[in-house]
Design a protein around this motif. Structure first.
Motif, PDB file in Angstrom:
ATOM      1  N   VAL A 119      -2.967  57.772  29.201  1.00 20.82           N
ATOM      2  CA  VAL A 119      -4.271  57.123  29.400  1.00 20.82           C
ATOM      3  C   VAL A 119      -4.131  55.700  29.949  1.00 20.82           C
ATOM      4  N   TYR A 120      -4.774  55.467  31.089  1.00 21.88           N
ATOM      5  CA  TYR A 120      -4.843  54.123  31.671  1.00 21.88           C
ATOM      6  C   TYR A 120      -6.289  53.667  31.669  1.00 21.88           C
ATOM      7  N   PHE A 121      -6.480  52.371  31.514  1.00 17.03           N
ATOM      8  CA  PHE A 121      -7.849  51.850  31.497  1.00 17.03           C
ATOM      9  C   PHE A 121      -7.992  50.669  32.445  1.00 17.03           C
ATOM     10  N   ASP A 122      -8.966  50.791  33.322  1.00 15.43           N
ATOM     11  CA  ASP A 122      -9.247  49.730  34.287  1.00 15.43           C
ATOM     12  C   ASP A 122     -10.648  49.195  33.974  1.00 15.43           C
ATOM     13  N   ALA A 123     -10.682  48.134  33.169  1.00 17.90           N
ATOM     14  CA  ALA A 123     -11.963  47.649  32.648  1.00 17.90           C
ATOM     15  C   ALA A 123     -13.018  47.331  33.716  1.00 17.90           C
ATOM     16  N   PRO A 124     -12.663  46.679  34.807  1.00 20.06           N
ATOM     17  CA  PRO A 124     -13.719  46.340  35.763  1.00 20.06           C
ATOM     18  C   PRO A 124     -14.474  47.555  36.308  1.00 20.06           C
ATOM     19  N   ARG A 125     -13.802  48.690  36.342  1.00 21.98           N
ATOM     20  CA  ARG A 125     -14.494  49.878  36.850  1.00 21.98           C
ATOM     21  C   ARG A 125     -15.457  50.455  35.819  1.00 21.98           C
ATOM     22  N   CYS A 126     -15.269  50.077  34.575  1.00 18.82           N
ATOM     23  CA  CYS A 126     -16.059  50.675  33.493  1.00 18.82           C
ATOM     24  C   CYS A 126     -17.517  50.265  33.604  1.00 18.82           C
ATOM     25  N   ILE A 127     -18.416  51.232  33.442  1.00 19.43           N
ATOM     26  CA  ILE A 127     -19.842  50.914  33.515  1.00 19.43           C
ATOM     27  C   ILE A 127     -20.483  50.901  32.131  1.00 19.43           C
ATOM     28  N   LEU A 128     -19.667  51.020  31.098  1.00 15.11           N
ATOM     29  CA  LEU A 128     -20.139  50.992  29.705  1.00 15.11           C
ATOM     30  C   LEU A 128     -21.224  52.023  29.417  1.00 15.11           C
ATOM     31  N   GLU A 152     -17.427  61.627  18.055  1.00 15.76           N
ATOM     32  CA  GLU A 152     -18.230  62.784  17.670  1.00 15.76           C
ATOM     33  C   GLU A 152     -17.519  64.097  17.998  1.00 15.76           C
ATOM     34  N   GLY A 153     -16.955  64.154  19.188  1.00 14.85           N
ATOM     35  CA  GLY A 153     -16.354  65.405  19.629  1.00 14.85           C
ATOM     36  C   GLY A 153     -15.020  65.679  18.956  1.00 14.85           C
ATOM     37  N   LEU A 154     -14.130  64.694  19.011  1.00 13.38           N
ATOM     38  CA  LEU A 154     -12.788  64.916  18.501  1.00 13.38           C
ATOM     39  C   LEU A 154     -12.638  64.499  17.047  1.00 13.38           C
ATOM     40  N   GLY A 155     -13.559  63.697  16.565  1.00 15.17           N
ATOM     41  CA  GLY A 155     -13.448  63.253  15.181  1.00 15.17           C
ATOM     42  C   GLY A 155     -12.323  62.250  14.991  1.00 15.17           C
ATOM     43  N   VAL A 156     -11.883  61.645  16.085  1.00 14.94           N
ATOM     44  CA  VAL A 156     -10.735  60.737  16.010  1.00 14.94           C
ATOM     45  C   VAL A 156     -11.185  59.284  15.927  1.00 14.94           C
ATOM     46  N   LYS A 157     -12.171  58.920  16.711  1.00  9.06           N
ATOM     47  CA  LYS A 157     -12.694  57.562  16.739  1.00  9.06           C
ATOM     48  C   LYS A 157     -11.622  56.555  17.129  1.00  9.06           C
ATOM     49  N   ALA A 158     -10.939  56.851  18.205  1.00  8.74           N
ATOM     50  CA  ALA A 158      -9.875  55.954  18.636  1.00  8.74           C
ATOM     51  C   ALA A 158     -10.376  54.900  19.603  1.00  8.74           C
ATOM     52  N   LEU A 159     -11.628  55.014  20.037  1.00  8.63           N
ATOM     53  CA  LEU A 159     -12.147  54.054  21.007  1.00  8.63           C
ATOM     54  C   LEU A 159     -13.354  53.320  20.443  1.00  8.63           C
ATOM     55  N   GLY A 160     -13.447  52.070  20.800  1.00 10.66           N
ATOM     56  CA  GLY A 160     -14.584  51.273  20.370  1.00 10.66           C
ATOM     57  C   GLY A 160     -14.926  50.281  21.468  1.00 10.66           C
ATOM     58  N   VAL A 161     -15.815  49.365  21.135  1.00 10.86           N
ATOM     59  CA  VAL A 161     -16.217  48.349  22.110  1.00 10.86           C
ATOM     60  C   VAL A 161     -15.955  46.990  21.504  1.00 10.86           C
ATOM     61  N   THR A 162     -15.372  46.116  22.288  1.00  9.08           N
ATOM     62  CA  THR A 162     -15.202  44.764  21.772  1.00  9.08           C
ATOM     63  C   THR A 162     -15.793  43.771  22.763  1.00  9.08           C
ATOM     64  N   ASN A 163     -15.796  42.523  22.381  1.00  7.45           N
ATOM     65  CA  ASN A 163     -16.446  41.449  23.148  1.00  7.45           C
ATOM     66  C   ASN A 163     -17.943  41.741  23.258  1.00  7.45           C
ATOM     67  N   ARG A 164     -18.594  40.978  24.124  1.00  9.82           N
ATOM     68  CA  ARG A 164     -20.049  41.074  24.168  1.00  9.82           C
ATOM     69  C   ARG A 164     -20.545  40.898  25.587  1.00  9.82           C
ATOM     70  N   GLY A 165     -21.752  41.338  25.820  1.00 11.86           N
ATOM     71  CA  GLY A 165     -22.399  41.112  27.104  1.00 11.86           C
ATOM     72  C   GLY A 165     -21.586  41.666  28.252  1.00 11.86           C
ATOM     73  N   ALA A 166     -21.563  40.930  29.341  1.00 12.38           N
ATOM     74  CA  ALA A 166     -20.880  41.387  30.543  1.00 12.38           C
ATOM     75  C   ALA A 166     -19.372  41.514  30.318  1.00 12.38           C
ATOM     76  N   TYR A 167     -18.889  40.924  29.220  1.00 13.59           N
ATOM     77  CA  TYR A 167     -17.455  40.987  28.962  1.00 13.59           C
ATOM     78  C   TYR A 167     -17.114  42.068  27.956  1.00 13.59           C
ATOM     79  N   SER A 168     -18.095  42.842  27.570  1.00 11.74           N
ATOM     80  CA  SER A 168     -17.845  43.960  26.654  1.00 11.74           C
ATOM     81  C   SER A 168     -16.774  44.836  27.262  1.00 11.74           C
ATOM     82  N   GLU A 169     -15.923  45.355  26.404  1.00 13.99           N
ATOM     83  CA  GLU A 169     -14.836  46.152  26.922  1.00 13.99           C
ATOM     84  C   GLU A 169     -14.522  47.273  25.949  1.00 13.99           C
ATOM     85  N   ILE A 170     -14.264  48.435  26.505  1.00 13.22           N
ATOM     86  CA  ILE A 170     -13.824  49.543  25.662  1.00 13.22           C
ATOM     87  C   ILE A 170     -12.437  49.192  25.156  1.00 13.22           C
TER      88      ILE A 170
END
Ligand SMILES: Cc1cc2nc3c(=O)[nH]c(=O)nc-3n(C[C@H](O)[C@H](O)[C@H](O)COP(=O)(O)O)c2cc1C
Ligand code: SF4
Ligand code: FES
Lengths: 693, 443, 159
Positions: free
Chosen positions: A142-151, A161-179
């Motif tokens: 898994v690679y992540f390119d934050a600028p491409r992310c549209i949140l 919900e699907g996998l029951g793993v909850k390995a991803l979240g959101v941090t920071n705020r506003g335009a700088y929010s990042e998965i």
């Protein structure tokens, strides 16, 4: 469901059940409302604002993804305001989105690209500096390119919900929010890649696939994953006879778009450098490469001699081979070689279940039944590890239908999270533990029961009788390990039972007995590795192995015939539920032959008349002769799954003690094959402790 | 020890109701409170049925003081009392709307008045637990509130069977941690539950599914603080303090270029002219009023001329296409740089945008960048038009009203003071302060 | 990780203030009160709080990243916060800010080399009627003049 509601969209009068969301109702009526964050089956977000529509009397545009239809509602989805709003959303989205489409893996399959093309502005008014963050690698895959992310939060939701793993979240705020991944700078998860496929843009990309190709340069073949027994459809992207990726984005198949790491990435064993490309013949104690004709002639000759001299054969079939191959193999053994000694490695007591359910129709659960069941009883298995699709369905059932889930297992399992009752019991005590749940099970009203190898022999009948006594309608899934373990049983790779569980004319030796028999003259192993953990007692046995790799068993062989993988041949396989699906050939490789082709050539070499060894023809024979396999052809041919229900009365239980034991694979292993998958290995070596054995 | 927030004596034009204990010695103490009609409203309410309490609040014409001005009695009546779930009271003490600093005064000087209001609301909707969410920067107010709560428990005004009325209520404070969006009610509830302050999809509204997914009454500090007076005086008497459609008094924060800045308790409908000239002592330095924001920086701006003839009430402001808002009045004199003002306002909303929805997240950032350039004199006429366009594209399309809060002042400033933007074109003055914000990542 | 007895007591009381099973509600108060002792959101602190509330560190990180007052790095012994929002701006709060930056040679969210003082340009702190306002740690100072700011900084430097 309440009475249908009548409403108007773009001047057209429509009806939908009360509670339907406008976006869904429109979709069903062929009116598409664009959306990024709305995703069927996942929690509502209303975040992307792409789906805004005009509703009469509403002071402002409303998000159709959270708006239920109402009687008399008048909606416009293409009015000038709506179109303008949509366009402006895209303009906003593109401000900080790097326009690196030419080198982006998603190019050509990107929802943002498509939407910009359909609805967006051709020019940009944004002349400011873009906000940049460097790309990160979160795991081997898994690679992540934050600028491409549209949140759009699809990845966060599918993981939770699907996998029951909850390995991803959101941090920071506003335009700088990042998965953000659960371990700060890396992921500790199932590595299933669902987040990558569900990402509408190229923010999440796959370590396996990235920069390999442009999507339109690939051919796509929808076939069945060759690993566990759940039978997920995987669509392979192929370029120049090389599989570059697997996914199921078209949601065809019993798994919808679900795939675990194996279905999505672990096709790579087929191109492992140790893959056998030429037959091997033992000469002077060493295995040496020979031509196919020489190897086949040698086997035909030796088999003929041993048969003629009344020698003892042992035949072991595989759990990944197709139904056609297994059917043909048992026919070859019984009718061709005249031996009753045929078996395979057994991982679940399917015969006992079918016997216990004799006389009933529809008592076997499909993958879909599991999703719709009011109650789910899981006995003795770590579903998330061993049957990822069934685990996914269980979670979805709990999420969408509030199913009551019960877990009766030795240790904690992920399904506990959605369980109403969880009981810890050693394998031997699990049946009693189920009995202790009596009243709760009854309250569920309806059950799908999944059990592994802890319930076998007489215990299977007892389980069914107990649930009968509760008066709860129940459907069953007997869990078996691999992509066609179930088919191996159904096709009669059993010493005491022929195809469709007809009693065999003569009971043969079980696999363990064959290996332990010092006077065995020939051992024929097709797609199995019985000598991985056991020794062959007979010194004199002539050993023929059909395999892709030089496994422990192949190393003992006199002749090794390189076989094709499931991705290189046609045929059918039956999943652990009993659903028959079709394999489609995605690639061709040099040197290997499909097992069925090998059987045909050997039969010819031995002058045996076993019928033509062509998948379609053998399948016709199976449909005609194996009870329950008379499945509708169009369903199979179009890539659907048809339930084979081979129950037809009592099944003669074998007197002999036979070993039934699951290999207890994890998400990252798959018998001896996983050793040849680079992806599975790198993931196992990666940091992370959550789901490791 | 705490900074004084009051002028020595109230202004004669103020209508002192909620603030009547503020200047007493030890006004924070429960003893003082009890000695000055404290908790009498609750005792009265405990003799009434919930319906009667709600009717009284309805009669008072009390409208929410947090900004939206929703009728409080009506809001309380939405709580499904027959629901088997527990019901909760949540106090919005997030007070972060720029220009607003009144809840601070209410808590610092009379915390028991707030507790009493909460108790009455609890009685009205059958709630037995409440939380006062206070912004993290107001740590000393949290301490004050904690002390008051402890006093109330010690004297039997909180806890089990309060004063023998058979009514139980538990109350505690809950700190925020620096996020304006947590003033939005549903984001506040998320924050209360230990999550990111991202708003929820509504419906369901908090009255039906609020804190911990249970029916919840959520109001501003001032709203609750008004309730004891309403109970004591009776709804109608309280309503009569204000004007027909908006009852009572309203705390008004005079800020910006006025001689006597401060927080004043004014009857609703108070004339703006009187507010500035008499209460506020006129514009600083005898200057002219160029612009006024009537209720916190999210309200559309008024020019001096527009403002001058209005009254401080909901309808009068609505007629002028702005809002009474939270009571934070920002006054700007003739020398104010309106481009700078617009930039500073958008910087705030950009910093506070939660990031959930596209138009707010991206729109505020874009606007900030544009306005920064315009302020630095490196913009073009097109940029000015674009500011208006982008704000227009955000308005009414965001997930929660923060996007509107950013768009409305921006649009109105550009529209009403366009000549100031034009005058700056081509006058390059790059300010370092602006740049440091432009590149800051997470603030 | 150990905290002061007072903080432990606060934590112990906190859990009871929220409905059973919803103790994640303690997250933000716990982090904020702990930050007062620890200084900033260290990995150790985040892990400790996650453990106590039986949630994942990811859930803690999501929250820490969101809230401005949660410090991602160590700040100065004294954290000087200067409001430049609209009401303070109208009373030259921006000039106070630039003055502090120049005097200390640091910018937004930076710390002096000796670790004594850190600076933050803050959004409205609810002191609008007493502008220009600053906060020294949690303490408010109102109607701040440039001279007062100078003296404050000089005193802090000497301390
Ligand atoms: C972005 C945003 C910020 C808000 N901030 C506050 C606030 O700081 N304090 C407050 O009481 N209400 C605030 N509100 C209003 C609340 O959402 C809510 O309407 C109010 O607390 C309800 O109480 P009331 O009816 O007593 O006014 C805010 C709303 C929005 C959209
Ligand atoms: S408008 Fe959107 S991004 Fe802005 S605060 Fe509300 S939900 Fe968050
Ligand atoms: S503007 Fe500075 S405290 Fe509000």
């Amino acid at each position: 469901m309440a009475d249908p509601v009548t409403f108007t969209v773009n001047g057209k009068s429509l009806q939908a059940p009360a509670g339907t969301l406008v976006i869904d109702a429109c979709k069903r009526a062929g009116i598409e409302i664009p959306a990024f964050c709305y995703y069927e089956g996942l929690a509502l977000q209303a975040a992307c604002r792409m789906c805004l529509v005009e509703v009469e009397k509403a002071p402002k545009l409303l998000a159709s993804c959270t708006l239920p239809v109402a009687e008399g509602m008048v909606v416009q989805t293409e009015s000038p305001v709506v179109v303008q709003a949509r366009k402006s959303m895209l303009e906003f989205l593109l401000t900080n989105h790097p326009l690196d489409c030419p080198v982006c893996d998603k190019g050509g399959e990107c929802e943002l690209q498509d939407m910009s093309f359909r609805y967006g502005a051709g020019e940009s008014r944004f002349t400011e500096m873009k906000h940049h963050v460097d790309e990160k690698q979160w795991s081997p895959v898994v690679y992540f390119d934050a600028p491409r992310c549209i949140l759009c939060y699809r990845c966060v939701r599918i993981c939770d919900e699907g996998l029951g793993v909850k390995a991803l979240g959101v941090t920071n705020r506003g335009a700088y929010s990042e998965i953000t991944p659960n371990k700060g700078d890396h992921l500790d998860c199932d590595e299933c890649g669902a987040c990558i496929d569900i990402c509408p843009v190229g923010a999440l990309t796959s370590g396996i696939y990235r920069y390999q190709t442009r999507p339109w340069e690939m051919e796509h073949t929808g076939t069945i994953c060759s690993h566990c027994g759940d039978g997920c459809k995987t669509t392979l992207g192929v370029k120049n006879d090389e599989i570059l990726r697997g996914n199921n984005r078209d949601r065809s198949g019993i798994n919808g778009e679900f795939l675990c790491i194996k279905g999505r990435y672990a096709f790579d064993y087929v191109s492992h450098s140790e893959r056998l490309q030429s037959p091997l013949l033992r000469s002077g104690g060493k295995l040496e490469e020979v031509s196919w004709s020489k190897a086949l002639a040698h086997v035909a000759q030796r088999f003929g001699e041993i048969k003629a001299s009344g020698g003892r054969f042992g035949v072991i079939g595989g759990e990944h081979s197709t139904n056609e191959e297994n059917y043909y193999l048992q026919k070859f053994a019984r009718a061709g070689l005249g031996t009753p000694n045929i078996d395979h490695r057994r991982s679940g007591d399917v015969p006992a279940l079918l016997d216990a359910l004799h006389g009933r129709q529809g008592a076997l659960a499909t993958v879909d039944d599991l999703y719709n069941a009011k109650g789910v009883l899981i006995i003795g298995v770590d579903l998330a590890q061993q049957h990822p699709l069934l685990a996914f369905q269980t979670r979805a059932d709990s999420r969408h239908h509030q199913a009551k889930v019960f877990t009766v297992t030795e240790g904690p399992v992920r399904e506990d999270k959605v369980a109403v009752r969880k009981v810890r019991a050693a394998a031997a005590d699990q049946l009693d533990a189920v009995k202790s749940l009596g009243e709760d099970l009854k309250a569920a009203g309806e059950l799908v029961v999944l059990f592994g190898d802890s319930i076998q022999g007489a215990a299977v009948g007892e389980l069914v009788a107990f649930l009968d006594s509760l008066g709860v309608p129940a459907k069953y899934i007997c869990l078996v390990d691999y992509s066609n373990s179930r088919g191996a049983c159904d096709m009669g790779l059993l010493p005491h039972l022929g195809p469709g569980y007809q009693a065999a004319a003569q009971t043969g030796m079980s696999m363990a007995e064959m290996l332990a028999d010092p006077s065995l003259d020939a051992l024929w192993v097709v797609g199995a590795n019985p000598l991985a953990g056991a020794a062959l007692a007979s010194q004199k046995a002539f050993v023929v192995v059909q395999d892709m790799f030089l496994t422990e068993t192949a190393q003992r062989a006199d002749v090794v015939l390189p076989s094709a993988s499931a991705y290189e041949k046609a045929g059918t396989v039956t999943n652990t539920c009993g659903q028959v699906q079709r394999l489609r050939k995605a690639i061709s490789v040099m040197g290997a032959k499909a097992d069925l082709d090998i059987f045909g050539l050997l039969a010819r070499g031995m002058n045996l008349d076993l019928g033509r060894a062509v998948p379609d023809q053998v399948f016709e024979e199976i449909r005609a002769s194996v009870h329950g396999y008379n499945v509708p052809l169009p369903v199979i041919a179009t890539g659907g799954a048809a339930m084979a229900d081979p129950v037809h009365g009592r099944i003669q239980a074998a007197a002999q003690a036979h070993v039934i034991q699951s290999a207890r694979d994890t998400l990252f292993t798959s018998g001896s094959w996983s050793r040849y998958s680079k992806t599975l290995n790198v993931v196992l070596e990666a940091p992370g402790e959550l789901y490791k054995p | 020890m705490y900074p004084s927030l009051l002028h020595e004596s109230p202004h004669p034009d103020e209508t002192i109701v909620l603030g009547k204990r503020f200047r007493l010695p030890d006004s924070r103490r429960i003893g003082t409170y009890l000695a000055h009609e404290g908790y009498q409203g609750f005792l009265k309410a405990s003799q009434m049925t919930p319906e009667q309490i709600i009717d009284e609040v309805k009669a008072s014409n009390l409208r929410g003081r947090g900004g939206a001005g929703f009728p409080t009695g009506l809001k309380w009546s939405f709580v499904p009392r027959q629901s088997p779930k527990p019901k909760y009271i949540v106090v919005n003490g997030d007070e972060s709307e720029p220009g607003t600093c009144k809840d601070r005064v209410l808590i610092q000087y009379d915390p028991h008045q707030l507790i009493e209001g909460i108790l009455i609301a609890g009685r009205a909707v059958d709630a037995h637990r409440g939380w006062i969410y206070i912004r993290g920067e107001y740590r000393y107010l949290i301490d004050i509130m904690d002390e008051a709560i402890a006093e109330a428990y010690a004297r039997g005004w909180l806890g089990k069977n309060i004063q023998g009325t058979g009514f139980d209520f538990d109350l505690s404070t809950h700190t925020g941690a620096g996020a304006y969006e947590c003033g939005e009610e549903s984001a506040l509830l998320e924050s209360l539950e230990g999550k990111r302050g991202v708003p929820r999809i509504r419906p369901p509204f908090p009255a039906v599914s609020g804190a911990f997914q249970c029916p919840t009454v959520l109001n501003n500090v001032e709203t609750f603080a008004a309730v004891p007076s309403i109970m004591r005086m009776g709804g109608q008497a309280w309503a009569a303090l204000g004007i027909p459609k908006a009852g009572g008094t309203k705390f008004t924060c005079l800020t910006g270029h006025v001689n006597r800045t401060g927080v004043y308790e004014l009857a609703l409908g108070f004339p703006v002219r009187k507010m500035i000239e008499d209460v506020g002592g006129g514009i600083r330095g005898g200057k002219k009023l160029k612009a006024m924001i009537p209720g916190g920086s999210s309200c559309p701006i008024l020019t001096g001329e527009e403002a001058w003839e209005l009254n401080m009430d909901y309808d009068s402001m609505a007629k002028a296409k702005t809002m009474l808002g939270s009571g934070g009045v920002v006054l700007m004199d003739e020398d104010t740089d309106m481009v700078k003002a617009a930039l500073r306002i958008i910087r705030f909303y950009q910093h506070e945008s939660c990031g959930w929805c596209i138009p707010c997240r991206e729109g505020t950032l874009w606007l900030k960048k544009l306005l920064t350039r315009l302020d630095e004199g490196v913009g073009t006429v097109k940029d000015i038009d674009l500011v208006g366009d982008l704000a227009d594209n955000m308005l009414g399309r965001t997930f929660c009203p923060l996007g509107d809060a950013a768009a409305m002042p921006t649009m109105s400033i550009v529209r009403k003071f366009r000549h100031e933007f034009e005058a700056k074109l081509g006058r390059k003055t790059v300010s370092m302060a602006g740049l440091s914000q432009l590149v800051s990542i997470t603030g | 990780m150990t905290f002061s007895p007072e903080l432990e007591k606060r934590f112990a009381e906190m859990a009871a203030k929220y409905p059973e099973g919803r103790q994640k509600a303690c997250l933000i108060p716990m982090l904020m009160y702990a930050q007062d002792e620890v200084g900033h959101m260290t990995e150790e602190l985040k892990e400790e709080v996650a453990k106590r509330l039986n949630i994942s560190v990811l859930e803690v990180n999501e929250v820490v990243g969101y809230y401005t007052m949660m410090r991602k790095k160590r700040m100065g012994e004294t954290h000087l916060q200067i409001c430049t929002n609209i009401s303070c701006l109208l009373w030259d709060g921006d000039q106070l800010w630039e003055r502090a930056c120049q005097k200390l040679g640091i910018g937004h969210n930076e710390v002096t080399a000796d670790g004594k003082i850190s600076l933050e340009e803050v959004e409205c702190i609810g002191a609008c009627s007493w502008a220009p306002a600053i906060q020294v740690n949690y303490d408010f100072q109102h109607h701040v003049t440039p001279e007062q700011l100078d003296k404050l900084i000089d005193d802090l430097r000497k301390a």
